[in-house]
Structure formats: structure tokens, C-alpha cells
Design a protein around this motif. Structure first.
Motif, PDB file in Angstrom:
ATOM      1  N   ALA A   1      -0.862  55.735  72.700  1.00 14.46           N
ATOM      2  CA  ALA A   1      -1.748  56.573  73.517  1.00 14.46           C
ATOM      3  C   ALA A   1      -3.016  56.932  72.748  1.00 14.46           C
ATOM      4  O   ALA A   1      -4.115  56.896  73.295  1.00 14.46           O
ATOM      5  CB  ALA A   1      -1.013  57.843  73.954  1.00 14.46           C
ATOM      6  N   ALA A   2      -2.874  57.269  71.480  1.00 18.39           N
ATOM      7  CA  ALA A   2      -4.050  57.596  70.661  1.00 18.39           C
ATOM      8  C   ALA A   2      -4.916  56.353  70.455  1.00 18.39           C
ATOM      9  O   ALA A   2      -6.144  56.433  70.494  1.00 18.39           O
ATOM     10  CB  ALA A   2      -3.621  58.171  69.315  1.00 18.39           C
ATOM     11  N   LYS A   3      -4.303  55.213  70.245  1.00 13.28           N
ATOM     12  CA  LYS A   3      -5.067  53.971  70.071  1.00 13.28           C
ATOM     13  C   LYS A   3      -5.863  53.641  71.333  1.00 13.28           C
ATOM     14  O   LYS A   3      -6.990  53.166  71.253  1.00 13.28           O
ATOM     15  CB  LYS A   3      -4.136  52.809  69.743  1.00 13.28           C
ATOM     16  CG  LYS A   3      -3.590  52.858  68.347  1.00 13.28           C
ATOM     17  CD  LYS A   3      -2.664  51.686  68.105  1.00 13.28           C
ATOM     18  CE  LYS A   3      -2.043  51.765  66.734  1.00 13.28           C
ATOM     19  NZ  LYS A   3      -1.120  50.656  66.498  1.00 13.28           N
ATOM     20  N   ALA A   4      -5.284  53.931  72.485  1.00 12.51           N
ATOM     21  CA  ALA A   4      -5.958  53.627  73.746  1.00 12.51           C
ATOM     22  C   ALA A   4      -7.203  54.507  73.941  1.00 12.51           C
ATOM     23  O   ALA A   4      -8.120  54.121  74.648  1.00 12.51           O
ATOM     24  CB  ALA A   4      -5.000  53.814  74.923  1.00 12.51           C
ATOM     25  N   ARG A   5      -7.224  55.674  73.294  1.00 11.05           N
ATOM     26  CA  ARG A   5      -8.364  56.588  73.431  1.00 11.05           C
ATOM     27  C   ARG A   5      -9.393  56.416  72.318  1.00 11.05           C
ATOM     28  O   ARG A   5     -10.384  57.135  72.271  1.00 11.05           O
ATOM     29  CB  ARG A   5      -7.877  58.039  73.402  1.00 11.05           C
ATOM     30  CG  ARG A   5      -6.978  58.432  74.549  1.00 11.05           C
ATOM     31  CD  ARG A   5      -6.687  59.936  74.525  1.00 11.05           C
ATOM     32  NE  ARG A   5      -6.277  60.445  73.235  1.00 11.05           N
ATOM     33  CZ  ARG A   5      -5.015  60.565  72.816  1.00 11.05           C
ATOM     34  NH1 ARG A   5      -4.028  60.190  73.596  1.00 11.05           N
ATOM     35  NH2 ARG A   5      -4.738  61.078  71.632  1.00 11.05           N
ATOM     36  N   THR A   6      -9.153  55.494  71.416  1.00  2.00           N
ATOM     37  CA  THR A   6     -10.010  55.349  70.239  1.00  2.00           C
ATOM     38  C   THR A   6     -10.711  54.005  70.250  1.00  2.00           C
ATOM     39  O   THR A   6     -10.096  52.973  70.506  1.00  2.00           O
ATOM     40  CB  THR A   6      -9.157  55.442  68.950  1.00  2.00           C
ATOM     41  OG1 THR A   6      -8.401  56.635  68.991  1.00  2.00           O
ATOM     42  CG2 THR A   6     -10.035  55.442  67.728  1.00  2.00           C
ATOM     43  N   HIS A   7     -12.001  54.034  69.979  1.00  3.85           N
ATOM     44  CA  HIS A   7     -12.777  52.805  69.903  1.00  3.85           C
ATOM     45  C   HIS A   7     -13.659  52.868  68.668  1.00  3.85           C
ATOM     46  O   HIS A   7     -14.303  53.884  68.413  1.00  3.85           O
ATOM     47  CB  HIS A   7     -13.655  52.621  71.143  1.00  3.85           C
ATOM     48  CG  HIS A   7     -12.900  52.600  72.410  1.00  3.85           C
ATOM     49  ND1 HIS A   7     -12.154  51.523  72.825  1.00  3.85           N
ATOM     50  CD2 HIS A   7     -12.739  53.539  73.362  1.00  3.85           C
ATOM     51  CE1 HIS A   7     -11.582  51.789  73.972  1.00  3.85           C
ATOM     52  NE2 HIS A   7     -11.913  53.022  74.323  1.00  3.85           N
ATOM     53  N   PHE A   8     -13.684  51.801  67.905  1.00  2.47           N
ATOM     54  CA  PHE A   8     -14.559  51.715  66.748  1.00  2.47           C
ATOM     55  C   PHE A   8     -15.769  50.889  67.152  1.00  2.47           C
ATOM     56  O   PHE A   8     -15.637  49.771  67.616  1.00  2.47           O
ATOM     57  CB  PHE A   8     -13.846  51.033  65.578  1.00  2.47           C
ATOM     58  CG  PHE A   8     -12.649  51.794  65.089  1.00  2.47           C
ATOM     59  CD1 PHE A   8     -11.373  51.367  65.401  1.00  2.47           C
ATOM     60  CD2 PHE A   8     -12.806  52.935  64.332  1.00  2.47           C
ATOM     61  CE1 PHE A   8     -10.267  52.064  64.960  1.00  2.47           C
ATOM     62  CE2 PHE A   8     -11.705  53.632  63.883  1.00  2.47           C
ATOM     63  CZ  PHE A   8     -10.432  53.217  64.194  1.00  2.47           C
ATOM     64  N   LEU A   9     -16.935  51.482  66.990  1.00  4.14           N
ATOM     65  CA  LEU A   9     -18.163  50.792  67.338  1.00  4.14           C
ATOM     66  C   LEU A   9     -19.142  50.878  66.182  1.00  4.14           C
ATOM     67  O   LEU A   9     -19.151  51.854  65.438  1.00  4.14           O
ATOM     68  CB  LEU A   9     -18.806  51.419  68.577  1.00  4.14           C
ATOM     69  CG  LEU A   9     -17.978  51.392  69.845  1.00  4.14           C
ATOM     70  CD1 LEU A   9     -18.605  52.270  70.904  1.00  4.14           C
ATOM     71  CD2 LEU A   9     -17.853  49.976  70.338  1.00  4.14           C
ATOM     72  N   GLU A  10     -19.966  49.889  66.073  1.00  7.43           N
ATOM     73  CA  GLU A  10     -21.023  49.887  65.085  1.00  7.43           C
ATOM     74  C   GLU A  10     -22.340  49.774  65.832  1.00  7.43           C
ATOM     75  O   GLU A  10     -22.468  48.970  66.750  1.00  7.43           O
ATOM     76  CB  GLU A  10     -20.848  48.691  64.152  1.00  7.43           C
ATOM     77  CG  GLU A  10     -21.927  48.549  63.128  1.00  7.43           C
ATOM     78  CD  GLU A  10     -21.768  47.293  62.297  1.00  7.43           C
ATOM     79  OE1 GLU A  10     -20.891  46.467  62.604  1.00  7.43           O
ATOM     80  OE2 GLU A  10     -22.535  47.143  61.359  1.00  7.43           O
ATOM     81  N   GLY A  11     -23.291  50.591  65.454  1.00 10.48           N
ATOM     82  CA  GLY A  11     -24.573  50.520  66.125  1.00 10.48           C
ATOM     83  C   GLY A  11     -25.559  51.490  65.522  1.00 10.48           C
ATOM     84  O   GLY A  11     -25.242  52.239  64.596  1.00 10.48           O
ATOM     85  N   ASP A  12     -26.738  51.488  66.039  1.00 14.25           N
ATOM     86  CA  ASP A  12     -27.832  52.322  65.578  1.00 14.25           C
ATOM     87  C   ASP A  12     -27.765  53.671  66.287  1.00 14.25           C
ATOM     88  O   ASP A  12     -27.874  53.745  67.508  1.00 14.25           O
ATOM     89  CB  ASP A  12     -29.152  51.599  65.891  1.00 14.25           C
ATOM     90  CG  ASP A  12     -30.369  52.323  65.380  1.00 14.25           C
ATOM     91  OD1 ASP A  12     -30.301  53.544  65.139  1.00 14.25           O
ATOM     92  OD2 ASP A  12     -31.411  51.658  65.237  1.00 14.25           O
ATOM     93  N   ALA A  13     -27.611  54.744  65.528  1.00 19.70           N
ATOM     94  CA  ALA A  13     -27.485  56.087  66.103  1.00 19.70           C
ATOM     95  C   ALA A  13     -28.726  56.515  66.867  1.00 19.70           C
ATOM     96  O   ALA A  13     -28.667  57.443  67.673  1.00 19.70           O
ATOM     97  CB  ALA A  13     -27.186  57.096  64.992  1.00 19.70           C
ATOM     98  N   CYS A  14     -29.840  55.848  66.641  1.00 14.91           N
ATOM     99  CA  CYS A  14     -31.073  56.174  67.375  1.00 14.91           C
ATOM    100  C   CYS A  14     -31.147  55.435  68.701  1.00 14.91           C
ATOM    101  O   CYS A  14     -32.095  55.616  69.459  1.00 14.91           O
ATOM    102  CB  CYS A  14     -32.298  55.840  66.523  1.00 14.91           C
ATOM    103  SG  CYS A  14     -32.447  56.876  65.065  1.00 14.91           S
ATOM    104  N   GLU A  15     -30.155  54.614  69.018  1.00 16.00           N
ATOM    105  CA  GLU A  15     -30.192  53.801  70.237  1.00 16.00           C
ATOM    106  C   GLU A  15     -29.227  54.292  71.309  1.00 16.00           C
ATOM    107  O   GLU A  15     -28.814  53.532  72.176  1.00 16.00           O
ATOM    108  CB  GLU A  15     -29.915  52.336  69.903  1.00 16.00           C
ATOM    109  CG  GLU A  15     -31.030  51.681  69.121  1.00 16.00           C
ATOM    110  CD  GLU A  15     -32.356  51.675  69.875  1.00 16.00           C
ATOM    111  OE1 GLU A  15     -32.349  51.440  71.094  1.00 16.00           O
ATOM    112  OE2 GLU A  15     -33.391  51.922  69.241  1.00 16.00           O
TER     113      GLU A  15
END
Length: 134
Positions: free
Chosen positions: A47-61
Motif C-alpha cells: 500500500a505504501a509503495k503504491a502511494r510512492t513515486h520517485f521522480l527526477e526533474g527540475d524543481a523550477c519546472e
């Protein structure tokens, strides 16, 4: 095991193997970097894995029209040691307001150690007395 790493991995029906989890480079000292992998700790329930996403990106975007503009609907966000290392911190804050749900919480932790190597002086939020007078 990793969460959904990139936008293209968000809709995977099964959990990707560890080698499919996103990697990113972290500056460690001077020109040295280490490679890390975004992954759940062992024992994290489904359940916790389903609510968690790892993303990489520009915080200004996160702003409308930005590459991460579709990131919406968060109840909370943590920005740790980030704001004073962005080229345009106000743009990040504007996007953060859009990414959070109404009533959402943002926790900002920063030394506010503004350096022109990261943020042009005219983009600093505080930390500047302005031009000298007299």
C-alpha cells in the motif's frame, strides 16, 4: 524495490526490478560524484509503495507549461536544502503552490546560504541588503 521512477514508469502494472529503478548522480566533493538509486527500503508494504513515486526533474519546472507541470495533487512536499541552490527559487515556489492540494503543507528547510554560483543575486529571496547607499 523502486517506485514508479519516471513518468513512463508510473503506470507499470508490476513492480519493476531494482535495476529498472532510476539512478541519479550526487555531488560529493569538488568534482567527485556518486551514483545513487531511488528505491523503497526492504519491508515497505504494498500500500505504501503504491502511494510512492520517485521522480527526477527540475524543481523550477513545476509551473504551468513546465516539464513537470502535470505533477499535481500532493498533500505535502519537503524541500530540503534546495531553495538557495536554484537558479530561480520564486519559480519553484510558484510551481509548488500549484502542485499542492488545497490545504496542503510545504516544509522548507534551508540554510539560505545564497551564492551567485547557484542563484543570480537578483533572484535571491532575502539575504541581500540591496545596493549600497550614500
Amino acid at each position: 524495490s523502486c517506485g514508479a521512477a519516471k513518468k513512463s514508469m508510473r503506470d507499470l502494472p508490476v513492480e519493476p526490478p531494482l535495476e529498472a529503478c532510476p539512478t541519479y548522480r550526487v555531488p560529493t566533493e569538488g568534482a567527485l560524484v556518486s551514483t545513487s538509486r531511488a528505491a523503497h527500503s526492504p519491508g515497505v508494504d504494498a500500500a505504501a509503495k503504491a502511494r510512492t513515486h520517485f521522480l527526477e526533474g527540475d524543481a523550477c519546472e513545476l509551473v504551468a507549461g513546465g516539464e513537470l507541470a502535470d505533477l499535481r495533487g500532493f498533500d505535502a512536499a519537503l524541500l530540503a536544502n534546495l531553495l538557495c541552490r536554484l537558479p530561480d527559487p520564486r519559480r519553484c515556489l510558484d510551481g509548488l503552490a500549484l502542485a499542492l492540494n488545497p490545504g496542503g503543507v510545504a516544509l522548507l528547510v534551508s540554510p539560505y546560504s545564497w551564492l551567485e554560483a547557484f542563484t543570480p543575486r537578483d533572484k535571491w529571496i532575502g539575504g541581500d541588503a540591496g545596493p549600497p547607499t550614500g
